[in-house]
Design a protein around this motif. Structure first.
Motif, mmCIF file in Angstrom:
data_model
loop_
_atom_site.group_PDB
_atom_site.id
_atom_site.type_symbol
_atom_site.label_atom_id
_atom_site.label_comp_id
_atom_site.label_asym_id
_atom_site.label_seq_id
_atom_site.Cartn_x
_atom_site.Cartn_y
_atom_site.Cartn_z
ATOM 1 N N TYR A 35 24.395 44.968 73.706
ATOM 2 C CA TYR A 35 23.359 44.363 74.534
ATOM 3 C C TYR A 35 23.549 42.854 74.583
ATOM 4 C CZ TYR A 35 20.584 48.661 74.544
ATOM 5 O OH TYR A 35 20.136 49.945 74.744
ATOM 6 N N GLN A 37 21.267 39.404 75.074
ATOM 7 C CA GLN A 37 19.899 38.898 75.095
ATOM 8 C C GLN A 37 19.912 37.402 75.382
ATOM 9 O OE1 GLN A 37 17.527 39.434 71.522
ATOM 10 N NE2 GLN A 37 15.626 39.308 72.697
ATOM 11 N N GLN A 41 14.388 36.334 76.945
ATOM 12 C CA GLN A 41 14.450 37.614 77.663
ATOM 13 C C GLN A 41 14.585 38.772 76.689
ATOM 14 O OE1 GLN A 41 14.241 37.674 81.097
ATOM 15 N NE2 GLN A 41 13.917 35.466 80.900
ATOM 16 N N GLY A 42 14.321 39.983 77.186
ATOM 17 C CA GLY A 42 14.589 41.162 76.389
ATOM 18 C C GLY A 42 16.075 41.501 76.453
ATOM 19 N N PRO A 43 16.564 42.295 75.506
ATOM 20 C CA PRO A 43 17.979 42.698 75.536
ATOM 21 C C PRO A 43 18.321 43.483 76.804
ATOM 22 C CG PRO A 43 16.980 43.178 73.395
ATOM 23 C CD PRO A 43 15.866 42.814 74.318
ATOM 24 N N TYR B 86 8.742 44.174 71.581
ATOM 25 C CA TYR B 86 9.410 44.614 72.804
ATOM 26 C C TYR B 86 9.096 46.088 73.064
ATOM 27 C CZ TYR B 86 12.395 40.453 72.520
ATOM 28 O OH TYR B 86 12.859 39.171 72.466
ATOM 29 N N GLY B 102 11.464 45.420 78.006
ATOM 30 C CA GLY B 102 10.623 44.423 78.633
ATOM 31 C C GLY B 102 11.008 43.045 78.127
#
Lengths: 116, 111
Positions: A35, A37, A41-43, B86, B102
């Motif tokens: 992922y 990130q 922000q979210g991953p 999250y 999110g």
């Protein structure tokens, strides 16, 4: 069990360079996902490896590639680095089959890449 | 398109107050929903998943398919609950490593 381990923890590169990030999955896990990130922000899912093959890919360009080794460890390679590639890169491992709940992702601490 | 929305970037409450972290999702099939938490200087870790229907550290979350929501709740917040939370969605096969996250909500519990 050390869980998911990633290296290096931090690195700085310049635009156009290439980078390789490494990940060792949690003991008993056979699947690795990567992922990205970005700050605040979210991953975001990059791709998943199982049985040494890329099984699923997110919306990332071909500059992002990976590899999984027979011992289930994995590498993420990014070519022709851009400023926008600066982010925390997370590795997550899971077990594809077996015990209930074994397919829950376990995350590493991440590799923080800064591109100048 | 698959999407997870956490409308609040920051939620600040006093110790002992109830907490509700909102999560709404967009997915056409039957999703699997998760809450992950990241405490200061620690890695992202699973808090709970909807199929387990369990309470972890006093937190619960119920999947509401009609409202496409998976809000995280705790009746009495503790200072140690301060962290980034999250919400994440997994669609399709349970073997996929692809989670849609999110943007996260920072929970700040004041003494």
């Amino acid at each position: 069990d050390a869980g998911v381990t990633q290296s290096p923890t931090h690195l700085i590169k310049t635009r156009g360079q290439q980078v390789t990030l490494r990940c060792s999955p949690k003991s008993g896990h056979d699947t690795v996902s990567w992922y990205q990130q970005a700050l605040g922000q979210g991953p975001q899912f990059i791709f998943q490896y199982y049985e040494e093959e890329e099984r699923q890919r997110g919306n990332f360009p071909d500059r992002f590639s990976g590899h999984q080794f027979p011992n289930y460890s994995s590498e993420l390679n990014v070519n022709a680095l851009l400023l926008g590639d600066s982010a925390l890169y997370l590795c997550a491992s899971s077990r594809r089959r077996g015990l209930t709940g074994a397919n829950v992702l376990t995350f590493g601490a991440g590799s923080r890449l800064t591109v100048l | 398109a698959q999407r997870v929305t956490q409308p609040e970037k920051l939620l600040s409450v006093f110790k002992g107050a109830p907490v509700e972290l909102k999560c709404n999702y967009s997915y056409s099939g039957s999703p699997e929903l998760f809450w992950y938490v990241q405490y200061s200087r620690q890695r992202l870790q699973l808090l709970l998943r909807h199929i387990s229907r369990e309470s972890i550290k006093g937190f619960t979350a119920d999947l509401n398919k009609g409202e496409t929501s998976f809000h995280l709740k705790k009746p009495f917040a503790q200072e140690e609950d301060s962290a980034m939370y999250y919400c994440a969605l997994r669609g399709g096969s349970s073997n996929t490593g692809k989670l849609i996250f999110g943007q996260g909500t920072t929970l700040q519990v004041k003494p």
